[in-house]
Design an enzyme around this catalytic site. Structure first.
Site, PDB file in Angstrom:
ATOM      1  N   THR A  16      39.538  52.308  57.435  1.00  0.00           N
ATOM      2  CA  THR A  16      39.355  50.904  57.061  1.00  0.00           C
ATOM      3  C   THR A  16      40.092  50.027  58.074  1.00  0.00           C
ATOM      4  OG1 THR A  16      39.066  51.471  54.750  1.00  0.00           O
ATOM      5  CG2 THR A  16      39.732  49.206  55.224  1.00  0.00           C
ATOM      6  N   TYR A  26      43.681  54.364  55.086  1.00  0.00           N
ATOM      7  CA  TYR A  26      44.430  53.198  55.548  1.00  0.00           C
ATOM      8  C   TYR A  26      45.473  53.721  56.524  1.00  0.00           C
ATOM      9  CZ  TYR A  26      42.646  49.987  51.954  1.00  0.00           C
ATOM     10  OH  TYR A  26      41.854  49.177  51.193  1.00  0.00           O
ATOM     11  N   HIS A  83      34.924  44.121  52.806  1.00  0.00           N
ATOM     12  CA  HIS A  83      35.796  44.617  51.738  1.00  0.00           C
ATOM     13  C   HIS A  83      35.398  44.004  50.382  1.00  0.00           C
ATOM     14  CE1 HIS A  83      39.670  47.001  52.019  1.00  0.00           C
ATOM     15  NE2 HIS A  83      39.615  46.775  50.721  1.00  0.00           N
ATOM     16  N   SER A 124      39.166  56.933  48.098  1.00  0.00           N
ATOM     17  CA  SER A 124      40.131  55.964  48.638  1.00  0.00           C
ATOM     18  C   SER A 124      41.521  56.567  48.825  1.00  0.00           C
ATOM     19  CB  SER A 124      40.247  54.782  47.666  1.00  0.00           C
ATOM     20  OG  SER A 124      41.389  54.021  47.949  1.00  0.00           O
ATOM     21  N   LYS A 128      35.277  51.253  58.950  1.00  0.00           N
ATOM     22  CA  LYS A 128      34.798  50.422  57.826  1.00  0.00           C
ATOM     23  C   LYS A 128      35.439  49.040  57.879  1.00  0.00           C
ATOM     24  CE  LYS A 128      34.794  50.282  52.746  1.00  0.00           C
ATOM     25  NZ  LYS A 128      35.840  49.337  52.393  1.00  0.00           N
TER      26      LYS A 128
HETATM   27  C1  LIG Z   1      38.712  47.243  42.986  1.00  0.00           C
HETATM   28  C2  LIG Z   1      38.381  47.539  44.419  1.00  0.00           C
HETATM   29  C3  LIG Z   1      39.201  48.385  45.146  1.00  0.00           C
HETATM   30  C4  LIG Z   1      38.894  48.668  46.477  1.00  0.00           C
HETATM   31  N1  LIG Z   1      39.688  49.557  47.154  1.00  0.00           N
HETATM   32  C5  LIG Z   1      39.388  49.880  48.426  1.00  0.00           C
HETATM   33  C6  LIG Z   1      40.155  50.843  49.127  1.00  0.00           C
HETATM   34  O1  LIG Z   1      41.088  51.427  48.590  1.00  0.00           O
HETATM   35  N2  LIG Z   1      39.816  51.098  50.423  1.00  0.00           N
HETATM   36  C7  LIG Z   1      38.757  50.475  51.044  1.00  0.00           C
HETATM   37  O2  LIG Z   1      38.485  50.737  52.217  1.00  0.00           O
HETATM   38  N3  LIG Z   1      37.998  49.579  50.385  1.00  0.00           N
HETATM   39  C8  LIG Z   1      38.283  49.277  49.096  1.00  0.00           C
HETATM   40  N4  LIG Z   1      37.491  48.382  48.427  1.00  0.00           N
HETATM   41  C9  LIG Z   1      36.294  47.827  49.090  1.00  0.00           C
HETATM   42  C10 LIG Z   1      35.074  48.720  48.835  1.00  0.00           C
HETATM   43  O3  LIG Z   1      35.172  49.920  49.548  1.00  0.00           O
HETATM   44  C11 LIG Z   1      33.778  48.042  49.266  1.00  0.00           C
HETATM   45  O4  LIG Z   1      33.914  47.583  50.592  1.00  0.00           O
HETATM   46  C12 LIG Z   1      33.370  46.879  48.369  1.00  0.00           C
HETATM   47  O5  LIG Z   1      33.718  47.120  47.031  1.00  0.00           O
HETATM   48  C13 LIG Z   1      31.866  46.670  48.467  1.00  0.00           C
HETATM   49  O6  LIG Z   1      31.475  45.569  47.727  1.00  0.00           O
HETATM   50  P1  LIG Z   1      30.845  45.657  46.246  1.00  0.00           P
HETATM   51  O7  LIG Z   1      31.994  45.875  45.311  1.00  0.00           O
HETATM   52  O8  LIG Z   1      30.215  44.323  46.089  1.00  0.00           O
HETATM   53  O9  LIG Z   1      29.861  46.794  46.215  1.00  0.00           O
HETATM   54  C14 LIG Z   1      37.773  48.077  47.095  1.00  0.00           C
HETATM   55  C15 LIG Z   1      36.942  47.232  46.357  1.00  0.00           C
HETATM   56  C16 LIG Z   1      37.226  46.974  45.030  1.00  0.00           C
HETATM   57  C17 LIG Z   1      36.303  46.090  44.256  1.00  0.00           C
END
Ligand SMILES: Cc1cc2nc3c(=O)[nH]c(=O)nc-3n(C[C@H](O)[C@H](O)[C@H](O)COP(=O)(O)O)c2cc1C
Length: 399
Positions: free
Chosen positions: A191, A165, A283, A131, A259
């Protein structure tokens, strides 16, 4: 479920339960993390309906297995039948499950954070998508990745992807892209569902703030005003649109994966813009609440792009918690799934080993599901017509 108890301490302590599945890791992590950090990881936006539905939607889909097929090829411990080729066969992973980009791994594991995660990715021969909001610098993660392969896992086919991002400061964004490419990241995951941060009320209640010594390390550079500590105020570029893909393309030769696609028209547009992949994602329910669940969105997306000349990889994330979920995503045409929270739970429970265990559990479950569905190969999952979709049922149970 297996319960292991130390007899002499039985009346004094809680029985120690073996951690057999992702939910066991979730519950264990919940007991370990502070309320503020647990909520930051686990919750979604508004009423969290999308968060809940991501998991429920997988459960609504039923499997109809094929029987009396020789699936003994799965018996080998390191069964090759689960191996998956990505991005025009330029990458191979041990099973179709990738580590999703999630922010700030040092909140789960203060000492190693992302370094623990990358070690697990190497050990399990999968991809870690790092990330932009990581709490370890991207070059350090890349260095650890190389070192682990060289020293401990020379057979590993693990690769790193970089999640981007796009910030209002485009020069700064450009520096991030160029730096990621120089560090050896092999794909750029842009993203596209985050023109503004979703409304995460738990974080507001908890007055979420970063503990001393932990920050979004990659948001610091000598030319950039320092928003690493404030993290949530990092200025995403709300003007980002399709025309900017040309700009991104002009900066990097890395494969580009978008994404955060849910609408079939956007999937078609992505193909037209020549990207190499998309991640069907909301997300993890942290952005737009009441957004369609990802596994429900996938069939229309596959339909929308099936007639297109240029073929792309379609990935999916959100709510994947069981090997059967992975199998269902593959049956609907996904190349692989990404997992977000399950990795964070593993990391919080036992660092690198915890993440490894979570990946191993999912791999084992996936293999069992393949065998019980009569699938010798990943291709069989798509060919065998295994799914009964039941999108009208509206099961609501507490997760
Ligand atoms: C705590 C947390 C932080 C996240 N940070 C990012 C991020 O920095 N960039 C991003 O594209 N998605 C981020 N996501 C989304 C994840 O990439 C992903 O789409 C999502 O967690 C998938 O769902 P799941 O947690 O049910 O597996 C984040 C998700 C969580 C739970």
């Amino acid at each position: 479920m297996q319960v292991v108890e130390k007899k002499s301490e039985m009346s004094l302590t809680q029985p120690i339960r073996a951690l057999l599945n992702v939910e066991d890791y979730h519950q264990q992590a919940k007991g370990k993390l502070s309320q503020m950090i647990y909520d930051f990881y686990s919750t979604g936006s508004d009423d969290q309906l999308t968060l809940i539905d991501n998991q429920q939607a997988f459960r609504r889909i039923k499997l109809r297995p094929k029987i009396l097929i020789d699936v003994s090829s799965h018996s080998a411990i390191n069964s090759i039948s689960c191996q998956t080729q990505l991005l025009n066969s330029t990458m191979t992973i041990s099973f179709p499950c990738i580590i999703a980009p999630t922010a700030l791994h040092r909140l789960a594991n203060g000492e190693h954070g992302e370094l623990a995660t990358v070690r697990a990715a190497v050990a399990c021969s999968t991809i870690m998508c790092v990330s932009t909001m990581g709490s370890t610098r991207m070059e350090r993660i890349a260095e650890e990745h190389r070192e682990q392969i060289k020293t401990n896992y020379p057979q590993s086919t693990s690769q790193l992807w970089y999640q981007l991002y796009v910030f209002t400061n485009r020069q700064y964004t450009q520096r991030l892209i160029e730096h990621a490419e120089r560090c050896g990241y092999k794909a750029l995951v842009v993203t596209v569902d985050s023109c503004i941060l979703g409304n995460r009320e738990c974080d507001v209640h908890n007055q979420f703030s970063l503990p001393e010594g932990i920050q979004a390390e990659n948001l610091i550079d000598d030319k950039n005003s320092d928003f690493a500590k404030t993290y949530r105020q990092a200025p995403m570029d709300a003007s980002l649109s399709w025309k900017d893909l040309k700009w991104i393309r002009s900066i990097t030769s890395l494969p580009i994966i978008l994404k955060g696609i849910i609408h079939p028209d956007d999937a078609r547009e992505a193909v037209k813009h020549g990207v190499q992949g998309i991640v069907v994602s909301n997300h993890g329910g942290r952005q737009l609440d009441t957004c369609q669940s990802t596994i429900d969105a996938l069939p229309d997306i596959m339909d929308a792009i099936s007639g297109e000349h240029h073929q792309i990889d379609v990935y999916i994330d959100g709510g994947v918690r069981r090997g059967t979920d992975i199998l269902k995503a593959m049956a609907l045409g996904a190349k692989a799934v990404l997992i977000g929270r399950p990795v964070l739970w593993g990391l919080a429970v036992d660092g690198m080993q915890g993440v490894r265990n979570v990946l191993d559990i999912l791999k084992k479950e996936f293999r069992v599901a393949m065998m019980l569905c009569g699938c010798q190969t990943i291709d069989d999952i798509r060919k065998n017509n295994l799914l009964v979709m039941n999108n009208n049922s509206n099961i609501r149970s507490k997760l």
